[in-house]
Motif scaffolding. Sequence first.
Motif, short mmCIF file in Angstrom:
data_model
loop_
_atom_site.label_atom_id
_atom_site.label_comp_id
_atom_site.label_asym_id
_atom_site.label_seq_id
_atom_site.Cartn_x
_atom_site.Cartn_y
_atom_site.Cartn_z
N GLY A 169 0.81 -1.22 0.00
CA GLY A 169 0.00 0.00 0.00
C GLY A 169 0.84 1.27 0.00
O GLY A 169 0.44 2.29 -0.55
N MET A 170 2.05 1.20 0.61
CA MET A 170 2.91 2.38 0.64
C MET A 170 3.38 2.77 -0.75
O MET A 170 3.78 3.90 -0.98
N PHE A 171 3.38 1.81 -1.67
CA PHE A 171 3.85 2.10 -3.03
C PHE A 171 2.71 2.33 -4.02
O PHE A 171 2.94 2.65 -5.17
N ASP A 172 1.49 2.08 -3.58
CA ASP A 172 0.35 2.24 -4.48
C ASP A 172 -0.13 3.68 -4.39
O ASP A 172 -0.34 4.21 -3.30
N PRO A 173 -0.30 4.33 -5.56
CA PRO A 173 -0.71 5.73 -5.55
C PRO A 173 -2.01 5.93 -4.77
O PRO A 173 -2.22 6.96 -4.13
N LYS A 174 -2.91 4.94 -4.85
CA LYS A 174 -4.18 5.07 -4.12
C LYS A 174 -4.15 4.38 -2.76
O LYS A 174 -5.17 4.24 -2.11
N GLY A 175 -2.98 3.89 -2.37
CA GLY A 175 -2.84 3.27 -1.06
C GLY A 175 -3.53 1.92 -0.91
O GLY A 175 -3.72 1.43 0.20
N ARG A 176 -3.91 1.29 -2.05
CA ARG A 176 -4.56 -0.03 -1.96
C ARG A 176 -3.63 -1.03 -1.31
O ARG A 176 -2.47 -1.16 -1.69
N LYS A 177 -4.16 -1.77 -0.34
CA LYS A 177 -3.34 -2.71 0.40
C LYS A 177 -3.39 -4.11 -0.22
O LYS A 177 -4.42 -4.54 -0.70
N VAL A 178 -2.26 -4.78 -0.21
CA VAL A 178 -2.22 -6.20 -0.55
C VAL A 178 -1.53 -6.90 0.63
O VAL A 178 -0.32 -6.71 0.82
N PRO A 179 -2.26 -7.68 1.41
CA PRO A 179 -1.64 -8.36 2.55
C PRO A 179 -0.61 -9.37 2.05
O PRO A 179 -0.84 -10.04 1.06
N CYS A 180 0.54 -9.44 2.72
CA CYS A 180 1.60 -10.37 2.32
C CYS A 180 2.18 -11.06 3.54
O CYS A 180 2.25 -10.48 4.62
N VAL A 181 2.65 -12.28 3.31
CA VAL A 181 3.45 -12.94 4.32
C VAL A 181 4.61 -13.63 3.60
O VAL A 181 4.43 -14.12 2.48
N GLY A 182 5.79 -13.59 4.19
CA GLY A 182 6.93 -14.16 3.47
C GLY A 182 8.07 -14.56 4.39
O GLY A 182 8.10 -14.22 5.57
N VAL A 183 8.98 -15.31 3.77
CA VAL A 183 10.15 -15.82 4.48
C VAL A 183 11.40 -15.48 3.70
O VAL A 183 11.38 -15.48 2.48
N SER A 184 12.47 -15.22 4.40
CA SER A 184 13.76 -15.09 3.75
C SER A 184 14.70 -16.14 4.33
O SER A 184 14.82 -16.26 5.54
N ILE A 185 15.32 -16.90 3.43
CA ILE A 185 16.23 -17.95 3.88
C ILE A 185 17.66 -17.42 3.76
O ILE A 185 18.05 -16.94 2.70
N GLY A 186 18.42 -17.49 4.81
CA GLY A 186 19.79 -16.98 4.78
C GLY A 186 20.73 -18.00 4.17
O GLY A 186 21.46 -18.69 4.87
N ILE A 187 20.73 -18.08 2.82
CA ILE A 187 21.49 -19.18 2.23
C ILE A 187 22.99 -19.02 2.37
O ILE A 187 23.70 -19.99 2.45
N GLU A 188 23.50 -17.79 2.43
CA GLU A 188 24.95 -17.65 2.60
C GLU A 188 25.36 -18.19 3.97
O GLU A 188 26.40 -18.82 4.12
N ARG A 189 24.54 -17.93 4.97
CA ARG A 189 24.84 -18.45 6.29
C ARG A 189 24.77 -19.98 6.29
O ARG A 189 25.58 -20.65 6.91
N ILE A 190 23.80 -20.48 5.57
CA ILE A 190 23.67 -21.93 5.47
C ILE A 190 24.90 -22.52 4.76
O ILE A 190 25.44 -23.54 5.17
N PHE A 191 25.34 -21.83 3.69
CA PHE A 191 26.59 -22.24 3.01
C PHE A 191 27.73 -22.36 4.01
O PHE A 191 28.46 -23.34 4.03
#
Lengths: 442, 442
Positions: A295-317
């Motif tokens: 919503g912060m990037f939408d000119p009209k402030g339309r919201k899109v709910p999101c959920v996500g994960v980031s995997i630290g692959i360099e750390r895993i390496f």
Amino acid sequence: TKLAESLLDICVLGMGFRPNGCLASPQETLMGKYGDNSKLIYELQDQGGELLALRYDLTVPFARCLAMNKITNIKRYHIAKVYRRDNPATTRGRYREFYQCDFDIAGQFDSMIPDAECLKIVHEILSDLQLGDFLIKVNDRRILNGVFAVCGVPESKFITTCSTVDKLDKMPWDDVRSEMVGEKGLSPEAADCIGEYVQLHGGLDLIEQLLQDPKLSQNKLAKEGLGDMKLLFEYLTLFGITGKISFDLSLARGLDYYTGVIFEAVLLQQENDHVEESVSVGSVAGGGRYDGLVGMFDPKGRKVPCVGVSIGIERIFSIMEQRVKASGEKVRTTETQVLVATPQKHLLGARLKLISELWDAGIKAEMLYKKDPKLLKQLQYCEDTGIPLVAIIGEQELTDGVVKLRVVTTREEVNIPREKLADEIRRRLEPCSLSVQSCLTL
Amino acid sequence: TKLAESLLDICVLGMGFRPNGCLASPQETLMGKYGDNSKLIYELQDQGGELLALRYDLTVPFARCLAMNKITNIKRYHIAKVYRRDNPATTRGRYREFYQCDFDIAGQFDSMIPDAECLKIVHEILSDLQLGDFLIKVNDRRILNGVFAVCGVPESKFITTCSTVDKLDKMPWDDVRSEMVGEKGLSPEAADCIGEYVQLHGGLDLIEQLLQDPKLSQNKLAKEGLGDMKLLFEYLTLFGITGKISFDLSLARGLDYYTGVIFEAVLLQQENDHVEESVSVGSVAGGGRYDGLVGMFDPKGRKVPCVGVSIGIERIFSIMEQRVKASGEKVRTTETQVLVATPQKHLLGARLKLISELWDAGIKAEMLYKKDPKLLKQLQYCEDTGIPLVAIIGEQELTDGVVKLRVVTTREEVNIPREKLADEIRRRLEPCSLSVQSCLTL
């Protein structure tokens, strides 16, 4: 070849929309999204004098991309480089330019279903990679804010208090308390009240207990968060993964954009295990719900709910690398199935023809780029690089219409009719295709 | 999941050295390597005021990376983004930020063996992608330079003459000749002499003819190049791909760093084929030998001979996209094998449990993120996205310990014992795993 497969993959996936965002964005796009970490953003100036910044993570560019392209519903993963203006500490897996791997589900859906899937995926990845025991800590920003509210913290200090709580995994409570009272200006009573909550962790029982908590149950946000947390644990029970999940009120996550569930996976170190002791890389995955970012990037402030994960692959390496070094095991870095070799001189043509047949049949084959290599050299190459099979073609084999297939480890040799060679190679490596790991480890 | 597989892949490959070079380099690293194209390099200034540039291609950073890490012998592919300060022409597949896909073989090897492998791979990729008829033009910088020498061009004008010859695929010979005589200051005789050579193309016969050419055969460089070209064609004959290879003396390639064999793949447009006519994207792959580039980055000037290919995947995307649009076919952008669905309310738990079992068994499964979706909605989702199978679990199925498997296209339904479901799904989609394309096209 692997390359052709990857290309076909990319081409087919490329036909749809590729919602991965850009590497460089106007600087203001990234500012105010990463809390104290914003100082790590790489700023750059282009020829036009426009101030740009290299992406700090994959989440903000993804959100901007959804807004710009009016996407309201998508699930995707993205493996790419991100940039931090940091002092590299390569042994701990911290670099200035490094890969991240993100997985996000965007869209207006029923509560906690995509959130549960994210945790299932983290669980699956960490199990598949066999990194040892791990724990996924889960919390909710709404519960934390509820705690702050009932402890008498003014709303204007929620974010800064949150980033102090976030230090609990590196500092003891007393130090965190001092920072709250000293630097952040909370009252000692508020800090003590927070301390009582954030040192709690558990499972469904703790959720139930807090839902009955006389103070917390009066707070709307906390109640919402706890209700969703209960739902989440029900779903995780159905997924059979609650054994590695801990509802942990000390988990705060440093970034500003989270609005609901947050989580972080940490590897557990066993005592008396020297390999583990030498590697301390902290969290290997983290994420949460960020319903306001698009919503912060939408000119009209339309919201899109999101959920996500980031995997630290360099750390895993770096963990895997340290382990492999400690174990003395060799790890193959190619998937070559067979080396095409010749025992006599003047047989380059025979090798080229045979390798071409194998490639066309989908076999991963290599040969030495020499006109007349010695057989010993060719066999040694297999030993060094872990290629499991050698297809030997000499004058006798050419005459007989066969190829001599040699198993590198056992030195067993058997003549195979040339037209059956590809199938025979596939048959012999079958178990490997089921378990990449066992095949790749010498 | 695909994500976990990719990660495992990356982790295993990551254990070795990842010789992919950096995204941003000091500007002088990139300067003087791309001829006239250097104006397209993206320059950036970082916080320290250091002048950086975004990578223009994957070749120069690869070469620098080999030199910095003293690697003398490697074969790798790399798919990543590159940057051009250009005016985007998206319909022709030209962007400012776009993917390239490179494949390189570095090391001191016997003549033309890795070069032939590169061409074999280009042939394989273009065949596998089914882009229609194509032609791979091959030439050698040494032959071109030999031509310039015997035609009386001074050596100082070789590079600039080369970039004029390179325009022959876009301009008729007369215009190229004018540029040579006018802008580049060659004598009319030299230009006419060049014209006689660069309009030739053919196969082994042409190579033989030029090896007998009274002028060219006197030139050491040209003779070397022609000898190698003959060898290359022998190897390509063994690979069975000479049918699509043309020795073409007009091929020059714009970049400065090539030192030997050069090649470029172009798609052929059939007449009377409207789909083809609407797409004109020029070359889709190009490359060559660059034996001097690594040495330019090595403090002691140590050389590592290299040969490589770059595949224009964005151009390939745009061709495929145009074709798909023209054909009206739908293309799937996911590989989901089955949707887990419920026919009644209050069965979210049953769906979560079943999908978890399927995921654990390695099946690519999806479900709608809704508590109580209508069955029709779930079936419609499969139609829209091309998911071939639906696993339906209702109250009756739960009681009977079965799952109803539905084939989306035929609407056929069959009850499968729950413990056999994953195997049955795999069995039914077997042919698809052999041909991704046929499976992905609805």
